[in-house]
Design an enzyme around this catalytic site. Structure first.
Site, PDB file in Angstrom:
ATOM      1  N   ASP A  88      24.074  25.825 -21.325  1.00 33.68           N
ATOM      2  CA  ASP A  88      24.393  25.675 -19.901  1.00 33.68           C
ATOM      3  C   ASP A  88      24.148  24.262 -19.372  1.00 33.68           C
ATOM      4  O   ASP A  88      23.849  24.068 -18.198  1.00 33.68           O
ATOM      5  CB  ASP A  88      23.579  26.681 -19.053  1.00 33.68           C
ATOM      6  CG  ASP A  88      23.871  28.101 -19.461  1.00 33.68           C
ATOM      7  OD1 ASP A  88      24.997  28.366 -19.904  1.00 33.68           O
ATOM      8  OD2 ASP A  88      22.974  28.952 -19.307  1.00 33.68           O
TER       9      ASP A  88
ATOM     10  N   LYS B 163      28.646  21.685 -20.449  1.00 31.53           N
ATOM     11  CA  LYS B 163      29.640  21.317 -21.473  1.00 31.53           C
ATOM     12  C   LYS B 163      31.068  21.517 -20.964  1.00 31.53           C
ATOM     13  O   LYS B 163      31.939  20.664 -21.160  1.00 31.53           O
ATOM     14  CB  LYS B 163      29.410  22.161 -22.745  1.00 31.53           C
ATOM     15  CG  LYS B 163      28.040  21.934 -23.383  1.00 31.53           C
ATOM     16  CD  LYS B 163      27.783  22.866 -24.547  1.00 31.53           C
ATOM     17  CE  LYS B 163      27.578  24.315 -24.157  1.00 31.53           C
ATOM     18  NZ  LYS B 163      26.345  24.592 -23.393  1.00 31.53           N
TER      19      LYS B 163
ATOM     20  N   GLY C 157      29.372  30.707 -21.515  1.00 26.93           N
ATOM     21  CA  GLY C 157      30.062  30.713 -20.224  1.00 26.93           C
ATOM     22  C   GLY C 157      30.185  29.263 -19.819  1.00 26.93           C
ATOM     23  O   GLY C 157      29.188  28.624 -19.486  1.00 26.93           O
ATOM     24  N   HIS C 158      31.378  28.709 -19.936  1.00 26.83           N
ATOM     25  CA  HIS C 158      31.587  27.289 -19.652  1.00 26.83           C
ATOM     26  C   HIS C 158      32.344  27.148 -18.338  1.00 26.83           C
ATOM     27  O   HIS C 158      33.493  27.583 -18.232  1.00 26.83           O
ATOM     28  CB  HIS C 158      32.357  26.624 -20.809  1.00 26.83           C
ATOM     29  CG  HIS C 158      31.568  26.580 -22.079  1.00 26.83           C
ATOM     30  ND1 HIS C 158      32.016  25.974 -23.224  1.00 26.83           N
ATOM     31  CD2 HIS C 158      30.329  27.057 -22.369  1.00 26.83           C
ATOM     32  CE1 HIS C 158      31.080  26.093 -24.168  1.00 26.83           C
ATOM     33  NE2 HIS C 158      30.064  26.747 -23.675  1.00 26.83           N
TER      34      HIS C 158
ATOM     35  N   GLN D 106      26.428  27.059 -26.522  1.00 24.88           N
ATOM     36  CA  GLN D 106      24.957  27.139 -26.522  1.00 24.88           C
ATOM     37  C   GLN D 106      24.370  25.724 -26.588  1.00 24.88           C
ATOM     38  O   GLN D 106      24.996  24.797 -26.117  1.00 24.88           O
ATOM     39  CB  GLN D 106      24.434  28.025 -27.667  1.00 24.88           C
ATOM     40  CG  GLN D 106      24.763  29.510 -27.493  1.00 24.88           C
ATOM     41  CD  GLN D 106      26.162  29.892 -27.911  1.00 24.88           C
ATOM     42  OE1 GLN D 106      26.588  29.611 -29.018  1.00 24.88           O
ATOM     43  NE2 GLN D 106      26.905  30.530 -27.026  1.00 24.88           N
TER      44      GLN D 106
HETATM   45  P1  GDP Z   1      27.988  25.077 -20.025  1.00 26.79           P
HETATM   46  O1  GDP Z   1      27.705  26.427 -20.584  1.00 26.79           O
HETATM   47  O2  GDP Z   1      27.280  23.995 -20.763  1.00 26.79           O
HETATM   48  O3  GDP Z   1      29.459  24.783 -19.886  1.00 26.79           O
HETATM   49  O4  GDP Z   1      27.363  25.077 -18.551  1.00 26.79           O
HETATM   50  P2  GDP Z   1      27.537  26.244 -17.449  1.00 26.79           P
HETATM   51  O5  GDP Z   1      28.906  26.181 -16.915  1.00 26.79           O
HETATM   52  O6  GDP Z   1      27.054  27.537 -17.978  1.00 26.79           O
HETATM   53  O7  GDP Z   1      26.459  25.800 -16.391  1.00 26.79           O
HETATM   54  C1  GDP Z   1      26.528  24.582 -15.717  1.00 26.79           C
HETATM   55  C2  GDP Z   1      26.593  24.867 -14.212  1.00 26.79           C
HETATM   56  O8  GDP Z   1      26.314  23.690 -13.497  1.00 26.79           O
HETATM   57  C3  GDP Z   1      27.953  25.318 -13.748  1.00 26.79           C
HETATM   58  O9  GDP Z   1      27.799  26.202 -12.670  1.00 26.79           O
HETATM   59  C4  GDP Z   1      28.615  24.016 -13.288  1.00 26.79           C
HETATM   60  O10 GDP Z   1      29.607  24.219 -12.301  1.00 26.79           O
HETATM   61  C5  GDP Z   1      27.445  23.284 -12.721  1.00 26.79           C
HETATM   62  N1  GDP Z   1      27.468  21.821 -12.856  1.00 26.79           N
HETATM   63  C6  GDP Z   1      27.958  21.073 -13.869  1.00 26.79           C
HETATM   64  N2  GDP Z   1      27.690  19.770 -13.673  1.00 26.79           N
HETATM   65  C7  GDP Z   1      27.001  19.691 -12.522  1.00 26.79           C
HETATM   66  C8  GDP Z   1      26.392  18.606 -11.800  1.00 26.79           C
HETATM   67  O11 GDP Z   1      26.417  17.456 -12.208  1.00 26.79           O
HETATM   68  N3  GDP Z   1      25.762  18.920 -10.642  1.00 26.79           N
HETATM   69  C9  GDP Z   1      25.671  20.196 -10.175  1.00 26.79           C
HETATM   70  N4  GDP Z   1      25.017  20.406  -9.026  1.00 26.79           N
HETATM   71  N5  GDP Z   1      26.224  21.238 -10.828  1.00 26.79           N
HETATM   72  C10 GDP Z   1      26.867  20.984 -11.990  1.00 26.79           C
HETATM   73  P1  IMO Z   2      26.659  28.296 -23.180  1.00 19.58           P
HETATM   74  O1  IMO Z   2      27.715  27.950 -24.206  1.00 19.58           O
HETATM   75  C1  IMO Z   2      22.619  29.703 -22.428  1.00 19.58           C
HETATM   76  C2  IMO Z   2      20.979  32.651 -25.204  1.00 19.58           C
HETATM   77  C3  IMO Z   2      20.722  34.040 -24.685  1.00 19.58           C
HETATM   78  C4  IMO Z   2      19.565  34.451 -25.564  1.00 19.58           C
HETATM   79  C5  IMO Z   2      19.911  33.816 -26.905  1.00 19.58           C
HETATM   80  C6  IMO Z   2      20.625  34.747 -27.868  1.00 19.58           C
HETATM   81  O2  IMO Z   2      27.202  28.801 -21.908  1.00 19.58           O
HETATM   82  O3  IMO Z   2      25.711  27.165 -23.030  1.00 19.58           O
HETATM   83  P2  IMO Z   2      23.041  35.832 -28.024  1.00 19.58           P
HETATM   84  O4  IMO Z   2      23.882  36.539 -27.012  1.00 19.58           O
HETATM   85  O5  IMO Z   2      23.664  34.609 -28.598  1.00 19.58           O
HETATM   86  O6  IMO Z   2      22.533  36.768 -29.082  1.00 19.58           O
HETATM   87  O7  IMO Z   2      21.726  35.365 -27.218  1.00 19.58           O
HETATM   88  O8  IMO Z   2      20.753  32.724 -26.605  1.00 19.58           O
HETATM   89  N1  IMO Z   2      22.369  32.153 -25.015  1.00 19.58           N
HETATM   90  C7  IMO Z   2      22.711  31.229 -24.118  1.00 19.58           C
HETATM   91  N2  IMO Z   2      21.979  30.615 -23.162  1.00 19.58           N
HETATM   92  N3  IMO Z   2      23.909  29.360 -22.597  1.00 19.58           N
HETATM   93  C8  IMO Z   2      24.651  29.957 -23.553  1.00 19.58           C
HETATM   94  O9  IMO Z   2      25.897  29.557 -23.840  1.00 19.58           O
HETATM   95  C9  IMO Z   2      24.063  30.967 -24.337  1.00 19.58           C
HETATM   96  N4  IMO Z   2      24.514  31.764 -25.336  1.00 19.58           N
HETATM   97  C10 IMO Z   2      23.450  32.484 -25.744  1.00 19.58           C
HETATM   98  O10 IMO Z   2      20.393  34.009 -23.332  1.00 19.58           O
HETATM   99  O11 IMO Z   2      18.378  33.848 -25.112  1.00 19.58           O
HETATM  100 MG    MG Z   3      27.053  28.321 -19.931  1.00 20.39          MG
END
Ligand code: GDP
Ligand code: IMO
Ligand code: MG
Length: 427
Positions: free
Chosen positions: A15, A18, A42-43, A225
């Protein structure tokens, strides 16, 4: 000379942002390819006031002139993929034109999801905190040589092979004494989804990727991840079941190690973790709660609140070493805009000893983070869009991290929107 594939991956516990950065970088590439993980990811990415969340589909999908590939290292739940395709179609994005799937990608069966839930329930307090998408059981069947792959759906005996594996799973589920599921409904949805995703072209993705490189086209491998969730180098057993590190791009796409170019390592200006496991800089106080609220730190896949804490430099250095990071990207600095003082962990104290490496076992020991205190910048970074405008206190934070980690920060993200991105160096 053949071009090399660049890799973008998370340096923390996932998270990091990415999805946003892959979308921002896509104009520089011809092909965006996911190499591991599955719908546990979840991207999110945001533009023109709309936020989109992708689980299986690469984050380059909103650029119609760019190709996207789901690589062999990914595990696919057809139900979730079909739903993603449908959602995108409703937004006018026709993925059939710029998405393809590796025939070698493994399928998540309905009973894999049940096994994930049963295994977690059996672990009680020691649960991993899995997203319950069936990731662990699917990779177990892959390495156990029992799995079903996307290409198998075209075989005449697919249903028989499905039944054989499903029946084995049912035996295992019985051992867990778990009965909280309705298999006929799940199976119907699954087979309907298998039909629905037939519209997406399949390929032998290792040939596809290498053909792009052979034609000097640019390839970006998108990780899921983060490094600290890696099956080998993460905080085992509180990890996911794939190699989330740069080497995963080689095995998950068929790219030779000497064909890897830049490695973009992405991290938040602080840390978050969702699910169980060690987190040395975790904050249980009001400061952590402030990060969660301002940073909207709730899971993109499960909606769970994310655990929050200060930036952890030993962990960042470790992740940089394992991945051979050449360019850093710092996300969400804007979340710290109103913090007067910011702490950065530069070492750990364990049993009275200062250490800078990641200990083998962190479950039953107390890790005390040693902090360096820095001044906050008290500026709204979200409104800034070039480096000249950045406040001094913020630049000090940036320089401190660069000096500690030894790799330049190329990109600063100061908000969720595509446009809230500051390039510090030419790419
Ligand atoms: P990923 O899994 O690495 O793609 O990241 P996620 O999408 O799960 O989580 C990142 C969260 O932070 C999302 O809700 C984005 O919309 C938000 N986000 C990304 N970059 C920024 C930033 O620079 N500032 C803020 N405030 N939010 C951001
Ligand atoms: P993105 O790509 C954050 C965490 C879960 C749990 C562990 C194992 O959005 O960054 P799993 O379902 O893979 O068996 O869970 O890994 N986890 C993540 N945490 N971002 C993710 O993906 C994750 N994918 C799995 O919360 O601790
Ligand atoms: Mg994510």
């Amino acid at each position: 000379m053949m071009t090399k594939a660049d890799v973008l991956l998370g340096l923390q516990w996932g998270d990091e942002g990415k999805g946003k950065i892959v979308d921002v970088l896509t104009p520089h590439y011809d092909l965006i390819a996911r190499f591991q993980g599955g719908p546990n990811a979840g991207h999110s990415l945001e533009f023109e006031g709309v936020k989109h969340v992708l689980h299986t589909i690469p984050s380059g999908i909103f650029h119609p002139d760019k190709m996207n590939l789901i690589g062999n290292g990914v595990v696919i739940d057809p139900i979730i993929l079909a739903r993603e395709i449908q959602k995108l179609a409703e937004k006018g994005v026709r993925v059939q034109d710029n998405l393809s799937i590796s025939r070698k990608a493994h399928l998540i069966l309905p009973t894999h999801r049940v096994l994930d839930a049963a295994s977690e329930a059996a672990k009680g307090h020691a649960k991993i905190g899995s997203t319950l998408k069936g990731i662990g059981p699917t990779y177990m069947d892959k390495t156990g040589r029992n799995g079903l792959r996307v290409g198998d759906t075209e075989a005449h005996d697919f249903y028989a092979r499905y039944e054989f594996l499903r029946n084995k799973h049912i035996e295992l589920i019985r051992l867990y004494e778990f009965d909280d599921f309705n298999l006929p409904d799940m199976e119907k949805e699954w087979f309907d989804a298998i039909q629905a995703i037939q519209s997406i072209p399949r390929c032998d993705s290792e040939y596809e990727v290498n053909s792009y490189l052979g034609q000097n086209k640019n390839v970006l491998a998108e990780g899921a991840q983060g490094t600290l969730l890696d099956i080998d180098f993460g905080s085992y057993p509180f990890v996911t079941s794939s190699n989330t590190i740069a080497a995963g791009a080689c095995t998950g796409l068929g790219i030779a190690p000497n064909r890897i170019g830049e490695v973009y390592g992405i991290f938040k200006a602080y840390c978050t973790r969702v699910g169980s496991g060690p987190f040395p800089t975790e904050l249980f106080d009001e400061t952590g709660e402030r990060m969660r609220q301002i940073g909207k730190e709730f899971g993109s896949t499960t909606g769970r609140p994310r655990r929050c804490g200060w930036l952890d430099i030993p962990a960042l250095k470790y992740a940089t070493m394992i991945n051979g990071v050449t360019r850093l990207i710092m996300m969400k600095a804007d979340v710290l805009d109103q913090f007067n003082k910011i702490q950065v962990c530069t070492a750990y104290k364990i049993n009275g000893k200062l250490i800078e490496h990641i200990p083998f076992e962190s479950k039953d020991i107390t890790i005390e983070p040693i902090y360096t205190e820095m001044n906050g910048w008290n500026t709204d970074l979200t409104a800034l869009n070039n480096i000249e405008q950045l406040p001094d206190a913020f630049l000090k934070y940036v320089h401190f991290i660069e000096q500690q980690v030894g790799v330049p920060i190329f990109i600063l993200s100061v908000g969720p929107d595509r446009k809230q991105t500051i390039m510090r160096h030419a790419l």
